[in-house]
Structure formats: structure tokens, C-alpha cells
Enzyme design. Structure first.
Site, PDB file in Angstrom:
ATOM      1  N   HIS A 329       0.843  -1.187   0.000  1.00 50.80           N
ATOM      2  CA  HIS A 329       0.000   0.000   0.000  1.00 50.80           C
ATOM      3  C   HIS A 329       0.884   1.244   0.000  1.00 50.80           C
ATOM      4  O   HIS A 329       2.072   1.176   0.356  1.00 50.80           O
ATOM      5  CB  HIS A 329      -0.912  -0.002   1.221  1.00 50.80           C
ATOM      6  CG  HIS A 329      -2.008  -1.027   1.143  1.00 50.80           C
ATOM      7  ND1 HIS A 329      -3.155  -0.960   1.904  1.00 50.80           N
ATOM      8  CD2 HIS A 329      -2.140  -2.149   0.376  1.00 50.80           C
ATOM      9  CE1 HIS A 329      -3.935  -1.988   1.628  1.00 50.80           C
ATOM     10  NE2 HIS A 329      -3.343  -2.728   0.701  1.00 50.80           N
ATOM     11  N   GLU A 331       1.098   3.881   1.930  1.00 46.65           N
ATOM     12  CA  GLU A 331       1.711   4.259   3.209  1.00 46.65           C
ATOM     13  C   GLU A 331       2.830   3.297   3.600  1.00 46.65           C
ATOM     14  O   GLU A 331       3.896   3.719   4.050  1.00 46.65           O
ATOM     15  CB  GLU A 331       0.642   4.280   4.310  1.00 46.65           C
ATOM     16  CG  GLU A 331      -0.462   5.301   4.087  1.00 46.65           C
ATOM     17  CD  GLU A 331      -1.655   4.729   3.349  1.00 46.65           C
ATOM     18  OE1 GLU A 331      -2.776   5.204   3.585  1.00 46.65           O
ATOM     19  OE2 GLU A 331      -1.457   3.794   2.531  1.00 46.65           O
ATOM     20  N   CYS A 359      -5.714   2.295   5.846  1.00 43.94           N
ATOM     21  CA  CYS A 359      -6.435   1.071   6.184  1.00 43.94           C
ATOM     22  C   CYS A 359      -5.855   0.475   7.464  1.00 43.94           C
ATOM     23  O   CYS A 359      -4.833   0.946   7.967  1.00 43.94           O
ATOM     24  CB  CYS A 359      -6.326   0.073   5.040  1.00 43.94           C
ATOM     25  SG  CYS A 359      -4.703  -0.712   4.924  1.00 43.94           S
ATOM     26  N   CYS A 362      -2.098  -0.344   7.169  1.00 43.33           N
ATOM     27  CA  CYS A 362      -1.261   0.857   7.121  1.00 43.33           C
ATOM     28  C   CYS A 362      -1.242   1.564   8.472  1.00 43.33           C
ATOM     29  O   CYS A 362      -0.211   2.101   8.889  1.00 43.33           O
ATOM     30  CB  CYS A 362      -1.765   1.800   6.041  1.00 43.33           C
ATOM     31  SG  CYS A 362      -1.614   1.122   4.369  1.00 43.33           S
TER      32      CYS A 362
END
Length: 432
Positions: A329, A331, A359, A362
Site C-alpha cells: 500500500h 503508506e 487502512c 497501514c
């Protein structure tokens, strides 16, 4: 100009007996005073108008006017909320460009962050409402209380206030209401949605502390939340004295409360108070640009930027598909890049800017990395709208491990403890 309109004309007798709840005193201050205080102290609010009952004692209006310098006018309300709103809104017939923030006096937990977000929304739009994502399953039933429908709670919100609008939009909607009728609005957003369905109404995420006082027991919560957590948020604006042994004068008269240093300084409170600078907007726009560029590069519509000591140390998009890595992801990838560049596994003092609310994965990475501040643009509900639904993960975390959709079985527990023992007795270990 930005105008706060405090709706204090309701009866609300369930709380205070013969006294309308907005005028019930809690620890020496009326409920309405707590509600006004945050607007009074907020630098973005220029005026405050208070809508009051027709029989409101002059002693109350004098008391409020004395304590809150931004109050410019008291307006007598009507028998229904929408009539009270109109009595205030019609004052702005010749001020079409003003921003109006209508707030229930019975919601004393309004925070500066909510006001910030509403004003930001009005800088690019004409309407915004405060609301909390539904955490309970929402049902619809009939008059016999038979279940008819279960709603997808990921798209259901509980409305709060303030509700914020450009003055000319709200004035036009009320004018159409008097001319055409057809509805009895329970709030201003419903009025705008009815007469101007083409105008988007932005949802600003509220806070649990911004609940509506309805029953007597709610007053106990107000006494704690407001005195300890709300009014003290602006102690640095109420006094220039940094001596923690000195009292801090609040905006509500002569009451003195302990300095915040003697109270809870949890990270959650600090995060909600994080100021926003021009640099923050700059870096957030950079993260948004990364998210857009990442789509053309085969990635997902997410971007993240990490800044430390005024320098961008990492910027990445979501690389799940290009890297065949479900953990890549934006991040997480940015955190990996920043740590590699700085030669550390701790990013204390760094700020992360994410184009979307992180999320659960993250979020965990952010905490493990020790990142000090996080700013985000879109919400998880925005990403859900385009097919990225992580609500099931939140649901999984909330249930016992034995009931999760993926089977979890514990085996060889005792054998696993050997590694922990080796770690505990290792003299040169690096803690993290």
C-alpha cells in the site's frame, strides 16, 4: 465572513425539568455556554448569533453577551427548528457570500477540528454536514416494529452539527420552502437536498464527544468531556502563561480549571488538536498528485508522502499490482522507502500525508514506525465507493479470533516460547 448560528430556542425539558436543557448549569456554566465557547475561541469564526426562546430571560442574554465578545445578535426562534433557522438565515439576505455554521446548543462537544474541516469544505463547495459513520447495524422497520430492511452500515452516517452552508444557498432554499412547501425539514441539509439536489453536500466526520444532550444522565458526561477535554483544548489561547501551576481562565466567565498538563495528554487528544499549516496543504496536494500519477503507472488510486525536518524523504503510490505484493500500500511502501533512506526503523518526528484514510494494515505500520503526525484527504468510505472496501477487516478485528472468517488455530504454543526466551536473555538486542 464565517458566522456561527447557535440554535438555542428549543424546549428540551427532558433534561432540566422546567428549564430548557440549553440553560441547565453544569459545574457553573450553562450548557449553551460550553457550545458557544469553542466558536468564540476559534480564529476562523467572525461572528456568533444565538437563536433563543421568545421568553428567554434578559439575564441570560446579558450573561452570554458579557462573556462572548463575538456574539453580535440574539434572534427569537420559532415553534419548529426550521422556523428558528429561517429567523437567523434571513438576516443574511444582503450578505450572500457569508458562510453560516448552524449548531445545536445541546451539542457542547463541538471541537476546533470539526470547525476547521467545515470551513475547508466551504472553501471549495457550498454545503457541508457533520456526521459520524454508523458503528451499529441500522435497521428499518414498519409501524408494528417488524424488520423490513437491513442497511449497509458502511454508507450510513449519524448526523451531527454544525451544518454549514453558503448564505445565499440556504436563503434560496427557505424562500422556495415558503413559496412551494411540500416538506417539513428536520434539518438544513434535508432542505438543501430537496430544493437543490444537484449541489453536493460534503460530509465532515464528526466526533463521539459531539453528542446531543437528551437525557439527564448525559449531563454527567458533559461535565467531564467539556471541562476536561474541550475548553482546555485552547488553554494556550486563553492565557500566555506557560507556568503549569497557574490557573487557566476559560471563555465561560471566571471559572478556573487545572492546566491540561495535569489532565490526560493521550495521543488521541493531541492528534485531534494538530494544527494545519500551508506546508501541510502543500504536502497533501503532493500526495494526491502521487495518487493520480500512480494510476497511469499501473497502481491503485492512492498516494503517500513522508516529511521529516521539512524535507520529503519518501513518496509512493499503491504498488500492489505492479509489485505483486498485497502489502505494498502507499503508506507501507513510503514507510519502507523512508526508513531505507534514513537508515532507521523509527520515523519519530516525521509526518505522513496520505491521499486516503489509512487502512488497518497501514495504520498498524504507522504506529510501529513511530510516525508523529498523519494527515489524510479521502475517507475509507470514499475508497469503498470505487471498490476498495476494507470494512470487513474492521469487523474481523472486533470479533473473537475463533469466530473470524479465516480459521485461526493455535498449535505448539510451548515450543514457540523458546524464541522469546532467547530474545529476553540476549544482551545485545536492539529493541523496537
Amino acid at each position: 465572513m464565517n458566522i456561527a448560528i447557535i440554535m438555542a430556542a428549543g424546549k428540551g425539558l427532558r433534561v432540566g425539568g422546567e428549564i430548557p436543557k440549553q440553560f441547565v448549569e453544569i459545574d457553573g456554566h450553562m450548557l449553551v455556554e460550553y457550545s458557544i465557547a469553542t466558536f468564540q475561541q476559534h480564529p476562523g469564526i467572525d461572528e456568533i448569533i444565538v437563536v433563543i426562546p421568545e421568553d428567554c430571560p434578559s439575564a441570560i442574554t446579558q450573561r452570554l453577551k458579557t462573556q462572548f465578545a463575538k456574539i453580535t445578535r440574539f434572534v427569537v426562534g420559532g415553534t419548529e427548528r426550521f422556523q428558528s433557522s429561517w429567523n437567523a438565515v434571513q438576516l443574511f439576505a444582503d450578505r450572500p457570500g457569508d458562510n453560516l455554521l448552524l449548531h445545536d446548543a445541546a451539542r457542547p462537544g463541538i471541537t476546533p477540528r470539526i470547525i476547521d474541516d467545515l470551513l475547508q469544505a466551504l472553501s471549495t463547495g457550498e454545503a457541508a454536514v457533520t456526521a459520524m459513520p454508523a458503528i451499529d447495524t441500522v435497521l428499518r422497520g414498519d409501524n408494528e416494529r417488524t424488520l423490513l430492511e437491513t442497511f449497509n452500515r458502511s454508507r450510513v452516517f449519524y448526523a451531527q452539527t454544525p451544518q454549514a452552508f453558503r448564505a445565499n444557498l440556504l436563503f434560496d432554499c427557505f424562500t422556495k420552502l415558503w413559496q412551494k412547501g411540500g416538506i417539513t425539514p428536520t434539518d438544513e441539509s434535508g432542505l438543501v437536498k430537496h430544493f437543490h439536489p444537484d449541489i453536493p453536500i460534503h460530509i465532515v466526520i464528526g466526533e463521539a464527544v459531539n453528542f446531543k444532550v437528551t437525557y439527564p444522565n448525559d449531563l454527567k458526561i458533559v461535565g467531564y468531556n467539556n471541562i476536561v477535554q474541550i475548553l482546555k483544548k485552547h488553554e494556550n489561547k486563553a492565557t500566555a502563561d506557560e507556568d503549569t501551576n497557574m490557573p487557566c481562565k476559560t471563555a465561560c466567565g471566571d471559572a478556573y480549571l487545572p492546566k491540561l498538563s495535569r489532565l490526560d495528554r493521550s495521543s488521541s487528544v493531541r492528534n485531534r488538536e494538530t494544527p494545519v499549516t500551508e506546508d501541510d496543504y502543500k504536502y497533501m496536494r503532493m500526495a494526491i498528485e502521487v495518487s493520480e500519477r500512480n494510476i497511469a503507472e499501473g497502481g491503485g488510486p492512492f498516494g503517500a508522502v513522508i516529511v521529516k525536518d521539512g524535507e520529503v524523504v519518501a513518496a509512493s503510490g499503491n504498488r500492489v499490482v505492479p509489485n505483486n505484493d498485497p502489502t505494498a500500500h502507499a503508506e507501507v511502501t513510503a514507510i519502507r522507502e523512508a526508513c531505507a533512506k534514513l537508515g532507521t526503523f523509527q520515523l519519530i518526528g516525521a509526518t505522513l500525508y496520505a491521499s486516503c484514510e489509512p487502512c488497518p494494515m497501514c495504520l498498524s505500520s504507522i504506529y510501529w514506525a513511530g510516525i508523529s503526525r498523519v494527515f489524510y484527504a479521502g475517507t475509507r468510505y470514499d475508497s469503498d465507493d470505487v471498490g476498495f472496501d476494507d470494512s470487513f477487516i474492521y469487523d474481523e478485528l472486533a470479533i473473537p479470533i475463533s469466530e473470524r472468517s479465516i480459521p485461526f488455530r493455535q498449535i505448539l504454543h510451548k515450543e514457540s516460547l523458546r524464541a522469546y526466551h532467547l530474545w529476553a536473555t540476549k544482551d545485545d538486542k536492539v529493541r523496537y
